[in-house]
Motif scaffolding. Structure first.
Motif, PDB file in Angstrom:
ATOM      1  N   MET A   1      -3.689  41.542  47.722  1.00  0.00           N
ATOM      2  CA  MET A   1      -4.201  42.487  46.744  1.00  0.00           C
ATOM      3  C   MET A   1      -5.591  42.067  46.268  1.00  0.00           C
ATOM      4  O   MET A   1      -6.429  42.919  46.024  1.00  0.00           O
ATOM      5  CB  MET A   1      -3.248  42.594  45.553  1.00  0.00           C
ATOM      6  CG  MET A   1      -1.907  43.231  45.867  1.00  0.00           C
ATOM      7  SD  MET A   1      -2.004  44.975  46.254  1.00  0.00           S
ATOM      8  CE  MET A   1      -2.035  45.674  44.627  1.00  0.00           C
ATOM      9  N   ALA A   4      -8.024  43.176  48.843  1.00  0.00           N
ATOM     10  CA  ALA A   4      -8.203  44.622  48.777  1.00  0.00           C
ATOM     11  C   ALA A   4      -9.139  44.985  47.630  1.00  0.00           C
ATOM     12  O   ALA A   4     -10.025  45.824  47.779  1.00  0.00           O
ATOM     13  CB  ALA A   4      -6.853  45.317  48.611  1.00  0.00           C
ATOM     14  N   TYR A  20      -2.966  50.876  49.379  1.00  0.00           N
ATOM     15  CA  TYR A  20      -2.560  50.739  50.787  1.00  0.00           C
ATOM     16  C   TYR A  20      -2.012  49.344  51.080  1.00  0.00           C
ATOM     17  O   TYR A  20      -1.058  49.203  51.841  1.00  0.00           O
ATOM     18  CB  TYR A  20      -3.717  51.060  51.726  1.00  0.00           C
ATOM     19  CG  TYR A  20      -4.090  52.520  51.763  1.00  0.00           C
ATOM     20  CD1 TYR A  20      -3.126  53.524  51.663  1.00  0.00           C
ATOM     21  CD2 TYR A  20      -5.405  52.905  51.892  1.00  0.00           C
ATOM     22  CE1 TYR A  20      -3.473  54.862  51.700  1.00  0.00           C
ATOM     23  CE2 TYR A  20      -5.759  54.246  51.931  1.00  0.00           C
ATOM     24  CZ  TYR A  20      -4.791  55.216  51.841  1.00  0.00           C
ATOM     25  OH  TYR A  20      -5.137  56.548  51.877  1.00  0.00           O
ATOM     26  N   THR A  21      -2.601  48.328  50.470  1.00  0.00           N
ATOM     27  CA  THR A  21      -2.088  46.974  50.660  1.00  0.00           C
ATOM     28  C   THR A  21      -0.658  46.882  50.148  1.00  0.00           C
ATOM     29  O   THR A  21       0.221  46.350  50.830  1.00  0.00           O
ATOM     30  CB  THR A  21      -2.989  45.940  49.951  1.00  0.00           C
ATOM     31  OG1 THR A  21      -4.286  45.990  50.545  1.00  0.00           O
ATOM     32  CG2 THR A  21      -2.428  44.540  50.064  1.00  0.00           C
ATOM     33  N   TYR A  29       6.254  43.872  48.201  1.00  0.00           N
ATOM     34  CA  TYR A  29       5.590  44.245  46.955  1.00  0.00           C
ATOM     35  C   TYR A  29       6.630  44.670  45.918  1.00  0.00           C
ATOM     36  O   TYR A  29       6.597  44.241  44.765  1.00  0.00           O
ATOM     37  CB  TYR A  29       4.595  45.385  47.181  1.00  0.00           C
ATOM     38  CG  TYR A  29       4.060  45.950  45.890  1.00  0.00           C
ATOM     39  CD1 TYR A  29       3.012  45.328  45.215  1.00  0.00           C
ATOM     40  CD2 TYR A  29       4.631  47.073  45.302  1.00  0.00           C
ATOM     41  CE1 TYR A  29       2.545  45.827  44.019  1.00  0.00           C
ATOM     42  CE2 TYR A  29       4.171  47.578  44.109  1.00  0.00           C
ATOM     43  CZ  TYR A  29       3.123  46.953  43.473  1.00  0.00           C
ATOM     44  OH  TYR A  29       2.673  47.438  42.278  1.00  0.00           O
TER      45      TYR A  29
END
Length: 124
Positions: A1, A4, A20-21, A29
């Motif tokens: 994250m 990203a 998206y990550t 997640y």
């Protein structure tokens, strides 16, 4: 994250990259988010806690900045948006697992749904 977040200087692109990550790591997640929410941080290692808090702080600042610039609806509390973010990841995981939605559509459907739910114009 964190990577990203650092992938762009454009706040919307940063948010999208973080989304998206989270989506691509999906189940991990969702599990980590639930672990941190339930544990009160007491059951996690200090370095993991600090990494998580750093990313979460960046995410919260990013949302606040987008609200201050009028991109995201200010009427939505940041905590609500945070839960929408995680909820959309959970929905994508469920849709993929159930096979109800074509896997190649999940990414765009989930991002479009999330950004629309917080007031980001899809043409931004």
């Amino acid at each position: 994250m964190g990577e990203a977040y650092g992938s762009s200087t454009n706040p919307i692109e940063q948010l999208e990259a973080m989304f998206y990550t989270a989506l691509f790591v999906g189940i991990e997640y969702s599990f980590v988010k639930k672990l941190f929410n339930r544990s009160g941080y007491g059951q996690t290692l200090e370095s993991e806690r600090l990494d998580y808090e750093s990313v979460k702080e960046k995410w919260f600042r990013l949302i606040a900045g987008l609200q201050n610039s009028g991109v995201i609806n200010k009427a939505l509390p940041i905590s609500w948006i945070y839960n929408l973010f995680g909820g959309m990841i959970d929905i994508a995981i469920q849709a993929q697992a159930s096979g109800d939605v074509a896997i190649n559509e999940i990414t765009s459907l989930s991002w479009n749904s999330f950004q629309g739910s917080i007031g980001i114009d899809q043409n931004s």
